[in-house]
Design a protein around this motif. Structure first.
Motif, PDB file in Angstrom:
ATOM      1  N   SER A 285      46.715  33.841  46.289  1.00 28.80           N
ATOM      2  CA  SER A 285      46.269  35.191  46.633  1.00 28.80           C
ATOM      3  C   SER A 285      46.167  36.062  45.385  1.00 28.80           C
ATOM      4  O   SER A 285      45.891  37.258  45.477  1.00 28.80           O
ATOM      5  CB  SER A 285      47.207  35.835  47.660  1.00 28.80           C
ATOM      6  N   ALA A 286      46.405  35.458  44.228  1.00 30.80           N
ATOM      7  CA  ALA A 286      46.189  36.168  42.961  1.00 30.80           C
ATOM      8  C   ALA A 286      44.696  36.355  42.738  1.00 30.80           C
ATOM      9  O   ALA A 286      43.865  35.687  43.374  1.00 30.80           O
ATOM     10  CB  ALA A 286      46.814  35.387  41.808  1.00 30.80           C
ATOM     11  N   ASP A 287      44.331  37.242  41.814  1.00 33.17           N
ATOM     12  CA  ASP A 287      42.910  37.484  41.582  1.00 33.17           C
ATOM     13  C   ASP A 287      42.257  36.260  40.953  1.00 33.17           C
ATOM     14  O   ASP A 287      42.932  35.426  40.328  1.00 33.17           O
ATOM     15  CB  ASP A 287      42.708  38.727  40.720  1.00 33.17           C
ATOM     16  N   PRO A 288      40.936  36.097  41.092  1.00 32.26           N
ATOM     17  CA  PRO A 288      40.268  34.883  40.612  1.00 32.26           C
ATOM     18  C   PRO A 288      40.441  34.627  39.114  1.00 32.26           C
ATOM     19  O   PRO A 288      40.654  33.478  38.714  1.00 32.26           O
ATOM     20  CB  PRO A 288      38.799  35.129  40.968  1.00 32.26           C
ATOM     21  N   GLN A 289      40.332  35.671  38.284  1.00 28.13           N
ATOM     22  CA  GLN A 289      40.485  35.433  36.852  1.00 28.13           C
ATOM     23  C   GLN A 289      41.887  34.941  36.521  1.00 28.13           C
ATOM     24  O   GLN A 289      42.053  34.007  35.736  1.00 28.13           O
ATOM     25  CB  GLN A 289      40.153  36.703  36.053  1.00 28.13           C
ATOM     26  N   ARG A 290      42.893  35.557  37.092  1.00 26.13           N
ATOM     27  CA  ARG A 290      44.261  35.104  36.831  1.00 26.13           C
ATOM     28  C   ARG A 290      44.457  33.682  37.358  1.00 26.13           C
ATOM     29  O   ARG A 290      45.070  32.836  36.693  1.00 26.13           O
ATOM     30  CB  ARG A 290      45.274  36.061  37.472  1.00 26.13           C
TER      31      ARG A 290
ATOM     32  N   LEU B  53      46.348  30.449  35.345  1.00 26.31           N
ATOM     33  CA  LEU B  53      47.222  29.502  36.034  1.00 26.31           C
ATOM     34  C   LEU B  53      46.668  28.073  36.033  1.00 26.31           C
ATOM     35  O   LEU B  53      47.433  27.116  35.918  1.00 26.31           O
ATOM     36  CB  LEU B  53      47.474  29.965  37.472  1.00 26.31           C
ATOM     37  N   VAL B  54      45.359  27.927  36.179  1.00 25.37           N
ATOM     38  CA  VAL B  54      44.738  26.596  36.128  1.00 25.37           C
ATOM     39  C   VAL B  54      44.389  26.228  34.692  1.00 25.37           C
ATOM     40  O   VAL B  54      44.704  25.145  34.207  1.00 25.37           O
ATOM     41  CB  VAL B  54      43.479  26.542  37.018  1.00 25.37           C
ATOM     42  N   GLY B  55      43.738  27.142  33.981  1.00 24.17           N
ATOM     43  CA  GLY B  55      43.320  26.890  32.603  1.00 24.17           C
ATOM     44  C   GLY B  55      41.887  26.402  32.540  1.00 24.17           C
ATOM     45  O   GLY B  55      41.487  25.515  33.319  1.00 24.17           O
ATOM     46  N   ALA B  56      41.109  26.958  31.628  1.00 29.74           N
ATOM     47  CA  ALA B  56      39.690  26.611  31.507  1.00 29.74           C
ATOM     48  C   ALA B  56      39.490  25.125  31.231  1.00 29.74           C
ATOM     49  O   ALA B  56      38.462  24.545  31.603  1.00 29.74           O
ATOM     50  CB  ALA B  56      39.044  27.449  30.403  1.00 29.74           C
ATOM     51  N   ARG B  57      40.464  24.475  30.584  1.00 28.89           N
ATOM     52  CA  ARG B  57      40.317  23.053  30.247  1.00 28.89           C
ATOM     53  C   ARG B  57      40.205  22.179  31.496  1.00 28.89           C
ATOM     54  O   ARG B  57      39.722  21.040  31.437  1.00 28.89           O
ATOM     55  CB  ARG B  57      41.507  22.596  29.393  1.00 28.89           C
ATOM     56  N   ASN B  58      40.666  22.701  32.633  1.00 30.93           N
ATOM     57  CA  ASN B  58      40.618  21.942  33.886  1.00 30.93           C
ATOM     58  C   ASN B  58      39.435  22.331  34.759  1.00 30.93           C
ATOM     59  O   ASN B  58      39.374  21.918  35.932  1.00 30.93           O
ATOM     60  CB  ASN B  58      41.918  22.148  34.667  1.00 30.93           C
ATOM     61  N   LEU B  59      38.500  23.090  34.206  1.00 33.43           N
ATOM     62  CA  LEU B  59      37.365  23.588  34.985  1.00 33.43           C
ATOM     63  C   LEU B  59      36.061  23.238  34.291  1.00 33.43           C
ATOM     64  O   LEU B  59      36.004  23.135  33.056  1.00 33.43           O
ATOM     65  CB  LEU B  59      37.462  25.109  35.157  1.00 33.43           C
ATOM     66  N   GLU B  60      35.022  23.086  35.094  1.00 30.48           N
ATOM     67  CA  GLU B  60      33.684  22.877  34.528  1.00 30.48           C
ATOM     68  C   GLU B  60      33.261  24.149  33.801  1.00 30.48           C
ATOM     69  O   GLU B  60      33.525  25.260  34.262  1.00 30.48           O
ATOM     70  CB  GLU B  60      32.722  22.537  35.681  1.00 30.48           C
TER      71      GLU B  60
ATOM     72  N   ILE C 240      33.563  32.841  36.093  1.00 31.30           N
ATOM     73  CA  ILE C 240      34.820  33.512  36.409  1.00 31.30           C
ATOM     74  C   ILE C 240      35.186  34.505  35.310  1.00 31.30           C
ATOM     75  O   ILE C 240      35.613  35.643  35.588  1.00 31.30           O
ATOM     76  CB  ILE C 240      35.948  32.481  36.600  1.00 31.30           C
ATOM     77  N   SER C 241      35.017  34.114  34.063  1.00 32.55           N
ATOM     78  CA  SER C 241      35.389  35.003  32.956  1.00 32.55           C
ATOM     79  C   SER C 241      34.491  36.228  32.885  1.00 32.55           C
ATOM     80  O   SER C 241      34.880  37.248  32.300  1.00 32.55           O
ATOM     81  CB  SER C 241      35.363  34.246  31.623  1.00 32.55           C
ATOM     82  N   ARG C 242      33.299  36.159  33.496  1.00 33.45           N
ATOM     83  CA  ARG C 242      32.384  37.305  33.477  1.00 33.45           C
ATOM     84  C   ARG C 242      32.565  38.234  34.684  1.00 33.45           C
ATOM     85  O   ARG C 242      31.870  39.253  34.788  1.00 33.45           O
ATOM     86  CB  ARG C 242      30.930  36.825  33.422  1.00 33.45           C
ATOM     87  N   LEU C 243      33.455  37.898  35.608  1.00 31.31           N
ATOM     88  CA  LEU C 243      33.689  38.794  36.745  1.00 31.31           C
ATOM     89  C   LEU C 243      34.125  40.168  36.244  1.00 31.31           C
ATOM     90  O   LEU C 243      34.907  40.284  35.306  1.00 31.31           O
ATOM     91  CB  LEU C 243      34.773  38.225  37.658  1.00 31.31           C
TER      92      LEU C 243
ATOM     93  N   MET D  42      28.484  35.707  50.261  1.00 26.05           N
ATOM     94  CA  MET D  42      28.527  34.305  49.835  1.00 26.05           C
ATOM     95  C   MET D  42      28.599  34.153  48.318  1.00 26.05           C
ATOM     96  O   MET D  42      28.553  33.035  47.804  1.00 26.05           O
ATOM     97  CB  MET D  42      27.322  33.530  50.385  1.00 26.05           C
ATOM     98  N   MET D  43      28.773  35.268  47.615  1.00 21.58           N
ATOM     99  CA  MET D  43      28.913  35.238  46.153  1.00 21.58           C
ATOM    100  C   MET D  43      30.279  35.765  45.717  1.00 21.58           C
ATOM    101  O   MET D  43      30.474  36.046  44.527  1.00 21.58           O
ATOM    102  CB  MET D  43      27.809  36.078  45.500  1.00 21.58           C
ATOM    103  N   ARG D  44      31.212  35.913  46.635  1.00 26.69           N
ATOM    104  CA  ARG D  44      32.506  36.479  46.267  1.00 26.69           C
ATOM    105  C   ARG D  44      33.583  35.405  46.201  1.00 26.69           C
ATOM    106  O   ARG D  44      33.874  34.779  47.212  1.00 26.69           O
ATOM    107  CB  ARG D  44      32.914  37.592  47.248  1.00 26.69           C
ATOM    108  N   PRO D  45      34.213  35.167  45.053  1.00 24.31           N
ATOM    109  CA  PRO D  45      33.976  35.829  43.770  1.00 24.31           C
ATOM    110  C   PRO D  45      32.755  35.291  43.029  1.00 24.31           C
ATOM    111  O   PRO D  45      32.142  35.983  42.236  1.00 24.31           O
ATOM    112  CB  PRO D  45      35.249  35.524  42.988  1.00 24.31           C
ATOM    113  N   THR D  46      32.386  34.037  43.301  1.00 22.16           N
ATOM    114  CA  THR D  46      31.189  33.429  42.742  1.00 22.16           C
ATOM    115  C   THR D  46      30.908  32.172  43.554  1.00 22.16           C
ATOM    116  O   THR D  46      31.765  31.698  44.302  1.00 22.16           O
ATOM    117  CB  THR D  46      31.379  33.070  41.252  1.00 22.16           C
ATOM    118  N   TYR D  47      29.675  31.665  43.457  1.00 23.84           N
ATOM    119  CA  TYR D  47      29.399  30.458  44.224  1.00 23.84           C
ATOM    120  C   TYR D  47      30.242  29.298  43.692  1.00 23.84           C
ATOM    121  O   TYR D  47      30.680  29.295  42.567  1.00 23.84           O
ATOM    122  CB  TYR D  47      27.911  30.128  44.241  1.00 23.84           C
TER     123      TYR D  47
END
Length: 514
Positions: free
Chosen positions: A291-296, A301-308, A315-318, A470-475
Motif C-alpha cells: 500500500s506504499a506509493d508506486p515509486q517507493r 523496496l524492489v529496486g530498478a535492477r529487478n525491473l524491466e 515509474i520514475s517519471r510519475l 487504466m493508466m494508474r499508476p501506469t500500464y
C-alpha cells in the motif's frame, strides 16, 4: 522462518482494508507498518502534550460497501450523522454557507442556481460511482468481461439521457474556473466550490483536464462529497479497520518498517518472495501487497535492477510532488471567527478563484504565496478527547506549498510561512494568535519523511488524465498486479485514487482472490 500467504506493506486504510478481505477468505495475512500506529496519513498524532490531530482531518467519500462488508460499526466506528457545512469565509464577516441542498450568503440568483448545479453533479457522480469499485481493463487484448466493463460505462452515460450525457461530456474535462463561471457570479462561492476540484493536486482553477472529474470522484460517498468528522474520529475509523482485519485473522505489526522486498530468481522467473524488515528479520510469503506509493514500492523496496527498464523509467517519471502543507494549532480556547456563532464547518479561506490561481503560480516556481489559501477545520468541536477540557485543536490544509522549496525548507522558511498563516487566520478570527499554545507546520517534505510518502503527495501520485483509470499508476501495474510476479499494489497510487475511501484496498483484494 515464518511464512504467510500475504504480507501487506503499510497499515493505512487501504492496507488494512485489503488485509481484512484477504484474511476473511482464509488467507494467513501479516500487515507490517513502519509507524507506531495504524492509519498512515489518517493516524492520530499528538503534536503537543494533550493535543491530538489527524493529518487527514475529515471524510467525504469512504466506501459504504467496505463499511458494510467489514461491519466497521461493530468494531467501534461511529460515522457522523450529518455532514458539515462548507463555509467560504469573507474577510468582512459576510460568509457563504454551503450545504448539500442550499447556499446562503450569496445573491438570490446564485442561491437559486445551486440546487440545479448540485443535482446535475450528483447525477454525473452516480453514473460514475460503480466504476471506482471496478478493476479498469488494461490496454489491448481485452477479455469479453473487460470489454463489458467499458460497455457498462458507455451504457451508464447513455442512460443519463441525451441532454445530460452531452452536458457530462462537455463539463467532464473543463477547468474549474469555467465550470464556476458557467454557474455562479459570487466570487467567494466560486472559490469555495472550486476547492474540492483542486485540493491535493498540482491543479489550479484554470488548469485544464480532470479537475471536474476529480470533483465527481470525491462525490461518491454517503454525503455526496460533503465533509464530516466521524463521531468516533478519523482514528476511530482506522482502529475499526484494524479490529476488523484482526477479527478476520490478520496480524498487524507496527514499528516494523520494510527495508526491501525480497526477489527470488531461482525458478528462472523473478518472483516477490518476502520482505526484509529494517531489523533484519526476514518474512516469506506467497505474495506481497504494497500500500506504499508506486515509486517507493518499485524504486526503493524492489529496486530498478529487478525491473524491466522501460517500466522502471515510467515509474520514475510519475509526478509525485506534494503541494499541501498542514498547520496544526493547539488553542487555549475556542477560536472566534467573525460572523460565525461557532466554527464547526469546513472553512475555506480564499476570497476568489484568482487567490487560488496566484498561490498556485507561486508554487510552480518553487515558492509559496504571501497571501495563502487554506481549508480550516476545528475537529475538537466534533470529537472528544483531542484537546484538554475547554481547549481546542485547529487543523488546516494549506495550498500551494511545494515539497521542493527554492532554497530548501530551512528553519527560517518554516517560521516565515507559519507566521504568514497565523496572520492570515487573524484576519478572519481576531485574537486567535494570542490563543496559540503551540503551532506545528508539516510541509510536504515533512510528510514524506514522517509518513514514507514520496514527495509528500496525498494521492501517492498525481490524479491526472495520464495517471488515472487504466493508466494508474501506469500500464502493466494498473490492475493491481505488477510485472514482478507475486507483487501487488493496493494503495492510493492505484485506481481509483487517493482520499480516505478504502476502494483501492477492496479492489486489490478482489483481484488477488480471483
Amino acid at each position: 522462518m515464518t511464512h504467510y500467504d500475504s504480507v501487506v506493506i503499510g497499515a493505512g486504510h487501504n492496507g488494512l482494508t485489503c488485509a481484512a478481505y484477504l484474511a476473511a477468505k482464509g488467507q494467513r495475512v501479516l500487515v507490517v507498518e513502519a509507524g507506531a500506529n495504524v492509519g498512515g496519513l489518517a493516524a492520530l498524532r499528538e503534536f503537543h502534550p494533550g493535543f491530538k490531530v489527524n493529518v487527514a482531518h475529515s471524510l467525504n467519500h469512504f466506501s459504504e460497501r467496505v463499511c458494510a462488508d467489514l461491519k466497521l460499526e461493530s468494531h467501534g466506528y461511529r460515522p457522523a450523522s450529518e455532514a458539515m457545512q462548507t463555509v467560504g469565509l469573507g474577510s468582512n464577516g459576510h460568509h457563504v454557507r454551503i450545504s448539500d441542498v442550499e447556499v446562503t450568503g450569496a445573491t438570490g440568483e446564485d442561491a437559486a442556481r445551486y440546487p440545479k448545479y448540485r443535482h446535475q453533479l450528483k447525477t454525473f457522480a452516480k453514473a460514475l460511482a460503480p466504476f471506482w469499485g471496478k478493476t479498469m481493463p488494461g490496454i489491448g487484448d481485452n477479455s469479453p468481461g473487460e470489454l463489458f466493463t467499458f460497455a457498462q460505462l458507455g451504457l451508464k452515460l447513455r442512460m443519463l439521457g441525451k441532454d445530460d450525457m452531452l452536458e457530462f461530456l462537455r463539463v467532464a474535462t473543463l477547468p474549474m474556473r469555467d465550470l464556476m463561471d458557467d454557474n455562479f457570479e459570487n466570487e467567494l462561492l466560486q472559490a469555495a466550490l472550486a476547492w474540492d476540484g483542486v485540493i491535493g493536486g498540482k491543479l489550479a482553477p484554470r488548469s485544464p483536464n480532470q479537475s471536474v472529474f476529480t470533483l465527481l470522484y470525491r462525490m461518491c460517498g454517503a454525503h455526496d462529497g460533503m465533509h464530516s468528522v466521524p463521531a468516533s474520529g478519523i482514528d476511530g475509523l482506522m482502529q475499526a479497520l484494524r479490529s476488523a482485519a484482526e477479527a478476520a485473522g490478520a496480524e498487524v505489526r507496527c514499528n516494523a518498517p520494510v527495508k526491501r522486498i525480497l526477489v527470488d530468481g531461482s525458478s528462472g522467473e523473478l518472483l516477490a518472495s518476502g520482505v526484509e524488515l529494517a531489523s533484519g528479520e526476514v518474512i516469506t510469503a506467497s505474495r506481497i501487497v504494497s500500500s506504499a506509493d508506486p515509486q517507493r514500492t518499485f524504486m526503493e523496496l524492489v529496486g530498478a535492477r529487478n525491473l524491466e527498464i522501460e517500466f522502471s523509467n515510467r515509474i520514475s517519471r510519475l509526478r509525485c510532488e506534494g503541494y499541501v502543507a498542514k498547520l496544526h494549532l493547539a488553542l487555549n480556547g475556542m477560536p472566534a471567527f467573525a460572523g460565525l456563532e461557532q466554527p464547526d464547518g469546513r472553512m475555506i479561506i480564499a476570497s476568489q478563484m484568482d487567490d487560488i490561481e496566484f498561490a498556485f503560480d507561486d508554487a510552480k516556481y518553487g515558492g509559496y504565496s504571501e497571501d495563502p489559501v487554506m481549508e480550516v477545520v476545528v475537529p475538537s468541536l466534533h470529537q472528544e478527547g483531542l484537546a484538554p477540557a475547554g481547549q481546542h485543536v485547529l487543523s488546516a490544509h494549506v495550498m500551494y506549498v511545494p515539497a521542493n522549496l527554492k532554497g530548501g525548507w530551512t528553519e527560517e522558511a518554516r517560521l516565515k510561512l507559519t507566521a504568514s498563516l497565523l496572520e492570515k487566520l487573524e484576519r478572519y478570527a481576531p485574537g486567535i494568535q494570542s490563543q496559540v499554545v503551540h503551532a506545528e507546520l508539516l510541509t510536504p517534505a515533512d510528510i514524506e519523511a514522517q509518513y514514507h510518502v514520496t514527495g509528500g503527495h496525498w494521492h501517492h501520485t498525481e490524479f491526472a488524465v495520464d495517471q488515472m483509470l487504466m493508466m494508474r499508476p501506469t500500464y502493466e501495474a494498473a490492475q493491481y498486479s505488477t510485472p514482478l510476479a507475486g507483487l501487488y499494489l493496493c494503495g492510493a497510487g492505484t485506481h481509483p485514487g487517493g482520499g480516505l475511501t478504502g476502494i483501492p484496498g477492496f479492489n486489490a483484494a478482489r483481484e488477488i482472490l480471483k
